[in-house]
Design a protein around this motif. Structure first.
Motif, PDB file in Angstrom:
ATOM      1  N   ASP A  11      16.605 -31.608 -72.760  1.00 11.94           N
ATOM      2  CA  ASP A  11      15.406 -30.883 -73.122  1.00 11.94           C
ATOM      3  C   ASP A  11      15.747 -29.399 -73.091  1.00 11.94           C
ATOM      4  O   ASP A  11      15.872 -28.812 -72.026  1.00 11.94           O
ATOM      5  N   SER A  12      15.930 -28.816 -74.260  1.00 12.95           N
ATOM      6  CA  SER A  12      16.279 -27.405 -74.339  1.00 12.95           C
ATOM      7  C   SER A  12      15.046 -26.620 -74.752  1.00 12.95           C
ATOM      8  O   SER A  12      14.468 -26.866 -75.811  1.00 12.95           O
ATOM      9  N   GLY A  13      14.645 -25.692 -73.902  1.00 10.17           N
ATOM     10  CA  GLY A  13      13.454 -24.908 -74.182  1.00 10.17           C
ATOM     11  C   GLY A  13      13.761 -23.432 -74.331  1.00 10.17           C
ATOM     12  O   GLY A  13      14.895 -23.035 -74.578  1.00 10.17           O
ATOM     13  N   GLY A  14      12.759 -22.627 -74.133  1.00  8.24           N
ATOM     14  CA  GLY A  14      12.903 -21.195 -74.316  1.00  8.24           C
ATOM     15  C   GLY A  14      13.696 -20.505 -73.228  1.00  8.24           C
ATOM     16  O   GLY A  14      14.409 -19.543 -73.479  1.00  8.24           O
ATOM     17  N   GLY A  15      13.600 -21.004 -71.980  1.00  5.24           N
ATOM     18  CA  GLY A  15      14.258 -20.331 -70.876  1.00  5.24           C
ATOM     19  C   GLY A  15      15.363 -21.119 -70.200  1.00  5.24           C
ATOM     20  O   GLY A  15      16.171 -20.559 -69.470  1.00  5.24           O
ATOM     21  N   SER A  16      15.406 -22.428 -70.431  1.00  5.79           N
ATOM     22  CA  SER A  16      16.420 -23.245 -69.773  1.00  5.79           C
ATOM     23  C   SER A  16      16.666 -24.518 -70.569  1.00  5.79           C
ATOM     24  O   SER A  16      15.917 -24.850 -71.474  1.00  5.79           O
ATOM     25  N   GLY A  43      11.832 -32.318 -76.604  1.00  2.00           N
ATOM     26  CA  GLY A  43      11.369 -30.950 -76.478  1.00  2.00           C
ATOM     27  C   GLY A  43      11.358 -30.201 -77.793  1.00  2.00           C
ATOM     28  O   GLY A  43      11.788 -30.691 -78.835  1.00  2.00           O
ATOM     29  N   GLY A  44      10.865 -28.984 -77.715  1.00  2.00           N
ATOM     30  CA  GLY A  44      10.632 -28.167 -78.899  1.00  2.00           C
ATOM     31  C   GLY A  44      11.859 -27.863 -79.735  1.00  2.00           C
ATOM     32  O   GLY A  44      11.836 -28.020 -80.954  1.00  2.00           O
ATOM     33  N   SER A  45      12.951 -27.425 -79.118  1.00  2.00           N
ATOM     34  CA  SER A  45      14.133 -27.069 -79.907  1.00  2.00           C
ATOM     35  C   SER A  45      14.637 -28.257 -80.702  1.00  2.00           C
ATOM     36  O   SER A  45      14.931 -28.145 -81.890  1.00  2.00           O
ATOM     37  N   ALA A  46      14.746 -29.401 -80.056  1.00  2.00           N
ATOM     38  CA  ALA A  46      15.242 -30.599 -80.746  1.00  2.00           C
ATOM     39  C   ALA A  46      14.291 -31.023 -81.856  1.00  2.00           C
ATOM     40  O   ALA A  46      14.718 -31.317 -82.977  1.00  2.00           O
ATOM     41  N   MET A  76      22.330 -27.271 -78.840  1.00  2.00           N
ATOM     42  CA  MET A  76      22.432 -28.709 -79.129  1.00  2.00           C
ATOM     43  C   MET A  76      23.849 -29.089 -79.562  1.00  2.00           C
ATOM     44  O   MET A  76      24.398 -30.099 -79.102  1.00  2.00           O
ATOM     45  N   SER A  77      24.440 -28.287 -80.432  1.00  2.00           N
ATOM     46  CA  SER A  77      25.788 -28.624 -80.916  1.00  2.00           C
ATOM     47  C   SER A  77      26.816 -28.541 -79.796  1.00  2.00           C
ATOM     48  O   SER A  77      27.738 -29.356 -79.722  1.00  2.00           O
ATOM     49  N   GLN A  78      26.645 -27.588 -78.881  1.00  2.00           N
ATOM     50  CA  GLN A  78      27.594 -27.459 -77.779  1.00  2.00           C
ATOM     51  C   GLN A  78      27.421 -28.561 -76.738  1.00  2.00           C
ATOM     52  O   GLN A  78      28.390 -28.962 -76.097  1.00  2.00           O
ATOM     53  N   ILE A  79      26.211 -29.058 -76.582  1.00  2.00           N
ATOM     54  CA  ILE A  79      26.012 -30.213 -75.701  1.00  2.00           C
ATOM     55  C   ILE A  79      26.756 -31.419 -76.268  1.00  2.00           C
ATOM     56  O   ILE A  79      27.462 -32.126 -75.549  1.00  2.00           O
ATOM     57  N   LEU A  80      26.613 -31.653 -77.572  1.00  2.00           N
ATOM     58  CA  LEU A  80      27.345 -32.754 -78.208  1.00  2.00           C
ATOM     59  C   LEU A  80      28.847 -32.577 -78.013  1.00  2.00           C
ATOM     60  O   LEU A  80      29.556 -33.520 -77.650  1.00  2.00           O
ATOM     61  N   LEU A 104      30.271 -36.291 -78.128  1.00  2.00           N
ATOM     62  CA  LEU A 104      29.383 -37.177 -78.877  1.00  2.00           C
ATOM     63  C   LEU A 104      29.259 -36.702 -80.324  1.00  2.00           C
ATOM     64  O   LEU A 104      29.394 -35.509 -80.604  1.00  2.00           O
ATOM     65  N   SER A 105      28.976 -37.622 -81.213  1.00  2.00           N
ATOM     66  CA  SER A 105      28.909 -37.275 -82.630  1.00  2.00           C
ATOM     67  C   SER A 105      27.486 -37.046 -83.130  1.00  2.00           C
ATOM     68  O   SER A 105      27.298 -36.497 -84.207  1.00  2.00           O
ATOM     69  N   ARG A 106      26.483 -37.478 -82.352  1.00  2.00           N
ATOM     70  CA  ARG A 106      25.098 -37.294 -82.794  1.00  2.00           C
ATOM     71  C   ARG A 106      24.140 -37.393 -81.621  1.00  2.00           C
ATOM     72  O   ARG A 106      24.495 -37.887 -80.557  1.00  2.00           O
ATOM     73  N   MET A 107      22.936 -36.914 -81.866  1.00  2.00           N
ATOM     74  CA  MET A 107      21.863 -37.082 -80.896  1.00  2.00           C
ATOM     75  C   MET A 107      20.634 -37.566 -81.632  1.00  2.00           C
ATOM     76  O   MET A 107      20.396 -37.195 -82.780  1.00  2.00           O
ATOM     77  N   ASP A 108      19.889 -38.440 -80.980  1.00  2.00           N
ATOM     78  CA  ASP A 108      18.626 -38.905 -81.528  1.00  2.00           C
ATOM     79  C   ASP A 108      17.523 -38.006 -80.981  1.00  2.00           C
ATOM     80  O   ASP A 108      17.549 -37.618 -79.818  1.00  2.00           O
ATOM     81  N   VAL A 109      16.580 -37.682 -81.832  1.00  3.36           N
ATOM     82  CA  VAL A 109      15.482 -36.789 -81.451  1.00  3.36           C
ATOM     83  C   VAL A 109      14.200 -37.592 -81.399  1.00  3.36           C
ATOM     84  O   VAL A 109      13.922 -38.393 -82.282  1.00  3.36           O
ATOM     85  N   THR A 110      13.432 -37.366 -80.345  1.00  2.29           N
ATOM     86  CA  THR A 110      12.156 -38.052 -80.197  1.00  2.29           C
ATOM     87  C   THR A 110      11.085 -37.061 -79.777  1.00  2.29           C
ATOM     88  O   THR A 110      11.383 -36.065 -79.124  1.00  2.29           O
ATOM     89  N   ARG A 111       9.870 -37.349 -80.177  1.00  2.00           N
ATOM     90  CA  ARG A 111       8.740 -36.502 -79.767  1.00  2.00           C
ATOM     91  C   ARG A 111       8.407 -36.681 -78.299  1.00  2.00           C
ATOM     92  O   ARG A 111       7.861 -35.802 -77.665  1.00  2.00           O
TER      93      ARG A 111
END
Length: 169
Positions: free
Chosen positions: A1-6, A71-74, A130-134, A139-146
């Protein structure tokens, strides 16, 4: 969960949390360094160093086989790539988004994808995180969910009642 501050990372084994960390990198905080809209490539790429430094504190075990982003960024990054629906983000799609985010102003992106201009302005940083976490986890991909942390807390409460927050013994 990547947000505005952390950025919060949680590693699980099946449905059980094994470890987690909160990293002091967020798209709002880091995008404050931008002097241009869209950010210039060198201005953007200079943010890799603080992101990579923060990720050194990210747990490596258990080694994840999948990534689920909330989260919002994803969500808004997925919206940039997929239009008005959430979907997976892989390297190709992240590259596509990067080209758009570095080519068009936040106002144009916001109008095209129906989002607030300030949200669009921080998306280049959200993409880097997000790309640096992968990359960090190979990992080659991430799934995004609300669904997000709040939804998880509510589900835990409905399943376990007032003791929802306690660790399973």
């Amino acid at each position: 969960d990547s947000g505005g501050g952390s950025t919060e990372l949680t590693l699980t084994r099946y449905r059980k949390r094994v470890t987690w960390v909160s990293l002091p990198i967020g798209s709002g905080m880091l995008s404050a360094n931008f002097k241009h809209d869209p950010p210039e490539p060198l201005e953007w790429i200079q943010l890799l160093l603080p992101i990579q430094e923060a990720l050194k504190k990210a747990p490596l075990e258990p080694h994840p086989h999948r990534a689920l982003a909330i989260g919002g960024s994803a969500h808004f990054l997925s919206k940039i790539v997929h239009g008005h629906k959430d979907g997976p983000l892989n390297e190709s799609e992240l590259n596509k988004a990067a080209l758009m985010l570095l080519d068009y102003s936040s106002k144009k992106i916001a109008k095209k994808r129906d989002m607030h201009p300030e949200r669009a302005r921080v998306m280049p940083v959200g993409l880097l995180i997000m790309s640096q976490i992968l990359h960090h986890y190979g990992l080659s991909r991430m799934d995004v969910t609300r669904a997000g942390i709040r939804e998880g807390m509510l589900r835990a409460y409905l399943d376990k009642g007032l003791e929802w927050w306690k660790e399973d013994q």
